[in-house]
Design a protein around this motif. Structure first.
Motif, PDB file in Angstrom:
ATOM      1  N   LYS A   5       0.854  -1.189   0.000  1.00 35.97           N
ATOM      2  CA  LYS A   5       0.000   0.000   0.000  1.00 35.97           C
ATOM      3  C   LYS A   5       0.893   1.244   0.000  1.00 35.97           C
ATOM      4  N   VAL A   6       0.727   2.062  -1.039  1.00 34.36           N
ATOM      5  CA  VAL A   6       1.556   3.256  -1.206  1.00 34.36           C
ATOM      6  C   VAL A   6       0.669   4.495  -1.097  1.00 34.36           C
ATOM      7  N   ASP A  30       0.437  -4.037 -11.614  1.00 32.89           N
ATOM      8  CA  ASP A  30      -0.540  -4.994 -11.103  1.00 32.89           C
ATOM      9  C   ASP A  30      -1.288  -4.343  -9.939  1.00 32.89           C
ATOM     10  N   ASN A  31      -2.503  -3.809 -10.218  1.00 30.88           N
ATOM     11  CA  ASN A  31      -3.265  -3.088  -9.197  1.00 30.88           C
ATOM     12  C   ASN A  31      -3.819  -3.996  -8.113  1.00 30.88           C
ATOM     13  N   ASN A  32      -3.788  -5.288  -8.337  1.00 29.55           N
ATOM     14  CA  ASN A  32      -4.202  -6.224  -7.292  1.00 29.55           C
ATOM     15  C   ASN A  32      -3.102  -6.441  -6.254  1.00 29.55           C
ATOM     16  N   TYR A  33      -1.879  -6.179  -6.658  1.00 21.35           N
ATOM     17  CA  TYR A  33      -0.732  -6.399  -5.771  1.00 21.35           C
ATOM     18  C   TYR A  33      -0.276  -5.089  -5.118  1.00 21.35           C
ATOM     19  N   ILE A  34      -0.288  -4.014  -5.920  1.00 28.10           N
ATOM     20  CA  ILE A  34       0.146  -2.707  -5.433  1.00 28.10           C
ATOM     21  C   ILE A  34      -1.035  -1.739  -5.491  1.00 28.10           C
ATOM     22  N   LYS A  35      -1.285  -1.035  -4.389  1.00 23.50           N
ATOM     23  CA  LYS A  35      -2.377  -0.070  -4.343  1.00 23.50           C
ATOM     24  C   LYS A  35      -1.821   1.333  -4.128  1.00 23.50           C
TER      25      LYS A  35
END
Length: 376
Positions: A5-6, A30-35
């Motif tokens: 989460k950033v 990859d929006n499922n891995y990095i938000k």
């Protein structure tokens, strides 16, 4: 469940260079891995907010520091404290010290400062005032990014550049979104009622550093030689009314079209014939990348980092030269250029969005796993 989460902290999610770059990065990760979540300043809804919301981001509006510093601090503090972010990624230069300090207090392990600004002729007094800021930067940030060597040197100075690991994350675009298309060009020119005109274009925030008054004066000189030119200006900002008044006072209202903020700048880049950017300073000049991807001949000031010229389509002109000299150069080179695809040059450049997004994604992962990533 997002693994990383950033929280990005910046001025707005409008149509400026930094926010467009972040959108480019995020849509290629990859929006499922990095938000990505965002803190933006002020209540005004930015042009890109809906796009980020569709990607699952949370967007927090906070009171600007200039309006109420204490309230700004309390609001950002609450956001950081409540959401348990893995990384804080700040994009506001020395103003980032406040959120970096709060992240430090709340034991956010990874605190990134990202430099996007470049002032080639900083005054001595400014350089002296920067010294305490740099001390605070190295205390509260522990990871340092910059979009170019010039922006790194401007924000971090010699000591940090020599003694800390500064990671250059190039600004990047998806060239395919801007690739020249004759049908879109014809349609857009027809919509604007400019089928047979020569069109000079500019994309940028209406602010002092963008030097819009120079653009207007260059147009005036061009029109003295050839009345068939029109100027398209895309953007908004504090100096919008001032520049609009200047255009009116110079009797050029029929020759300048103000398009305001636009989320789809590509179709206007197709429509115009050449691009002008006489900025006093630019961290990099993302709009110049987009203009090149559209195959446009570009005219930029020599205050802009020249590594932006990846296609050979950018002519750098002296910012101190008169509008007449700029106008003569544009007129003399205008009919020489023919638009061709720049795809191959972008694919092999370090500004290719697929490559840079993959690199940034890997950096986030390496930071989290402490794998082969040096930070202080």
């Amino acid at each position: 469940m997002h693994n990383i989460k950033v929280l990005h902290i910046l001025s707005s999610l409008d149509s400026g260079g930094v926010e467009r770059i972040l959108y480019n990065y995020y849509t290629n990760m990859d929006n499922n891995y990095i938000k990505f979540d965002f803190v933006v300043h002020g209540n005004k809804k930015g042009l890109l907010e809906d796009e980020f919301l569709k990607l699952g981001s949370n967007i927090y509006h906070v009171t600007p520091k200039k309006q109420n510093f204490i309230l700004n601090l309390l609001q950002i503090n609450s956001i950081i404290k409540s959401n348990h972010y893995n990384l804080i990624h700040c994009h506001q230069g020395y103003s980032s010290i406040v959120p970096l300090f709060l992240a430090y207090l709340h034991k956010v392990n990874y605190r990134i400062l990202h430099s996007h600004e470049y002032l080639p002729k900083s005054r001595i007094i400014s350089k002296l005032l920067n010294i305490p800021y740099r001390y605070l930067i190295k205390k509260y940030a522990n990871i340092f990014f910059a979009c170019s060597m010039e922006t790194s040197e401007y924000l971090y100075g010699n000591y940090l550049n020599k003694n800390y690991n500064i990671t250059i994350i190039p600004n990047a675009i998806d060239e395919s979104l801007f690739r020249f298309d004759q049908d879109i060009r014809n349609k857009t020119r027809h919509e604007l009622g400019l089928d047979n005109k020569h069109i000079l274009g500019h994309i940028g925030r209406f602010s002092t550093e963008k030097n819009h008054s120079m653009i207007i004066n260059v147009l005036k000189e061009i029109l003295d030689s050839d009345d068939n030119w029109i100027l398209l200006l895309i953007g908004d900002g504090k100096k919008f009314k001032e520049i609009k008044k200047l255009v009116s006072d110079m009797g050029l209202s029929s020759k300048v079209i103000f398009l305001g903020k636009q989320i789809n700048v590509s179709k206007y880049l197709q429509a115009i014939d050449c691009f002008i950017m006489p900025s006093y300073n630019e961290g990099f000049g993302i709009a110049l990348l987009e203009a090149q991807a559209a195959g446009l001949q570009c005219y930029a000031s020599n205050s802009i980092p020249q590594n932006v010229n990846i296609t050979g389509l950018v002519d750098f002109l002296n910012i101190e030269d008169s509008p007449k000299i700029w106008a003569e150069h544009i007129i003399n080179s205008f009919n020489i250029h023919s638009r061709t695809s720049q795809m191959d040059k972008f694919k092999t450049s370090k500004y290719n969005i697929k490559n840079v997004s993959t690199t940034l994604e890997k950096i986030y992962i390496d930071i989290m796993t402490n794998k082969d990533f040096k930070f202080k």
